[in-house]
Enzyme design. Structure first.
Site, mmCIF file in Angstrom:
data_model
loop_
_atom_site.group_PDB
_atom_site.id
_atom_site.type_symbol
_atom_site.label_atom_id
_atom_site.label_comp_id
_atom_site.label_asym_id
_atom_site.label_seq_id
_atom_site.Cartn_x
_atom_site.Cartn_y
_atom_site.Cartn_z
ATOM 1 N N ASP A 85 0.651 -1.193 0.214
ATOM 2 C CA ASP A 85 -0.027 -0.058 -0.086
ATOM 3 C C ASP A 85 0.956 1.353 0.307
ATOM 4 O O ASP A 85 1.679 1.595 -0.047
ATOM 5 C CB ASP A 85 -0.949 -0.233 1.729
ATOM 6 N N GLU A 146 0.118 -1.107 5.636
ATOM 7 C CA GLU A 146 1.306 -0.305 6.258
ATOM 8 C C GLU A 146 0.907 1.093 7.206
ATOM 9 O O GLU A 146 1.473 1.938 7.814
ATOM 10 C CB GLU A 146 2.670 -0.888 6.148
#
Length: 383
Positions: A85, A146
């Site tokens: 991400d 994250e």
């Protein structure tokens, strides 16, 4: 075979990386993140890995687990741990297209951390192509949240890490060509200011603005920053109609400290700001995601010693140190598991529209990763 003889060609690696960068994957766009996970999974399958798709946390994208064939399959091995991400919303490519300019290559998420992740997997591919068997089995974990502190994937991260002898994290390099042997403690907070509504034109004084309340609190929070603990507010949402005195304003804050005790003191100060007045207005603070401090330990320093040895063979010098930016290495390092972070690419500007990598680091760091993978688990006299 020397590490410099591995099949790692800069132009071919850049072409492969371009596919990843042009597959935008902001954390909160589940479809986009899943599309990126599919792309990475396809690459892993093409390399011969066994891939398992893991349903993502509620409202977030999936994760991918992979393992490569090995005679000692199932035994504790090496985990390459990364996230796919990014902080860049869909459409960032219009402003920050993938492009090479001299010794730099630009793109959203190219440094944090698609470039390092891609290079790490290419290191595995190159070892397989050369017929080099790693002493320990190699697995991969790719996660989806994250950039927001890993609120949904921490249990998965910790469970997977416990099954391995070493964790390698290809987050961006520090201090040019350095690796990360520790990370500061980080806490996130959810802030809510509660006001009293009124018509902003006809009866302004009857209201109490939640936005004004939040503005004052933001100044107070950021003024708490000192050498031991920093405080910042990075997200603010308030009001709905300009002709209404705002009833609610919400924000998110972050604090960071080198020592856990300093972070804990900072958390206490933040939570003590909660206040509810008799008229129902006020301010509240709740604790969000916390990343524990990770301090260098014997296992991590042993990994760095190997990395230093590999770098020397490649004609490079590397350093190590603690970093203020959080990563999933905080979790595994704090668990006492041998973890070496910052094994990704060199560059600058991550989380901005100027994010870039140094092109030469793509092959250099892939070779460094390959060297580590081929040495971790060897007897000391052979490593």
């Amino acid at each position: 075979m020397a590490l410099t003889d591995l099949d790692l060609d800069t132009d071919r690696l850049l072409a492969g990386l371009q596919r990843w960068i042009e597959c935008e994957s902001p954390t909160f766009d589940v479809t986009a993140v899943n599309r990126m996970m599919t792309l990475a999974a396809e690459d892993l399958v093409a390399m011969g890995a066994t891939v398992e798709r893991v349903a993502g946390p509620d409202g977030l994208g999936d994760c991918v687990k992979a393992s490569f064939p090995h005679p000692r399959q199932g035994e504790p091995g090496i985990l390459i741990m990364a996230h796919l991400d990014t902080v860049h919303p869909i459409g960032t490519l219009d402003k920050l297209p993938f492009r090479r300019e001299g010794d730099r290559c630009y793109g959203p998420g190219i440094l944090d951390m698609k470039g390092g992740t891609f290079a790490a997997l290419q290191a595995v591919r190159a070892l397989i192509a050369a017929g080099i068997e790693t002493p320990l089995p190699v697995s991969v974990l790719l996660t989806s949240d994250e950039e927001i502190g890993s609120p949904g994937t921490r249990p998965l991260i910790e469970a997977e890490a416990r099954r391995h002898r070493a964790i390698l994290v290809p987050e961006p390099a520090i201090n040019g060509n350095g690796v990360v042997s520790g990370r500061y403690a980080i806490a996130r907070y959810n802030l809510t200011a509660q006001g009293r509504p009124s018509h902003a034109g006809a009866s302004l004084k009857k209201g109490r603005s939640a936005i004004r309340e939040m503005a004052g609190r933001i100044l107070a929070i950021e003024d708490m920053t000192d050498d031991d603990c920093t405080f910042s507010v990075g997200v603010v949402h308030g009001g709905q109609w300009v002709n209404c005195v705002s009833t609610t304003c919400r924000a998110e804050a972050l604090s960071m400290a080198k020592r856990q005790d300093d972070l804990d003191k900072g958390k206490a100060r933040m939570l003590a700001m909660t206040e509810t007045r008799e008229d129902g207005t006020g301010f509240s603070v709740t604790l969000g995601v916390v990343r524990p401090v990770w301090e260098p330990q014997e296992g991590t320093m042993a990994l760095f010693a190997l990395a230093e040895q590999v770098a020397a063979e490649l004609g490079m010098t590397i350093t190590h140190g603690s970093s203020g930016g959080g990563s999933d290495g905080n979790f595994t390092g704090a668990m006492g598991l041998p973890t070496l972070d910052g094994l990704g690419l060199s560059g600058d500007g991550y989380h901005t529209l100027g994010e870039y990598i140094l092109v030469d680091s793509l092959v250099d760091r892939a070779r460094l990763m390959a060297g580590l993978l081929s040495r971790i688990g060897l007897p000391a006299e052979e490593a």
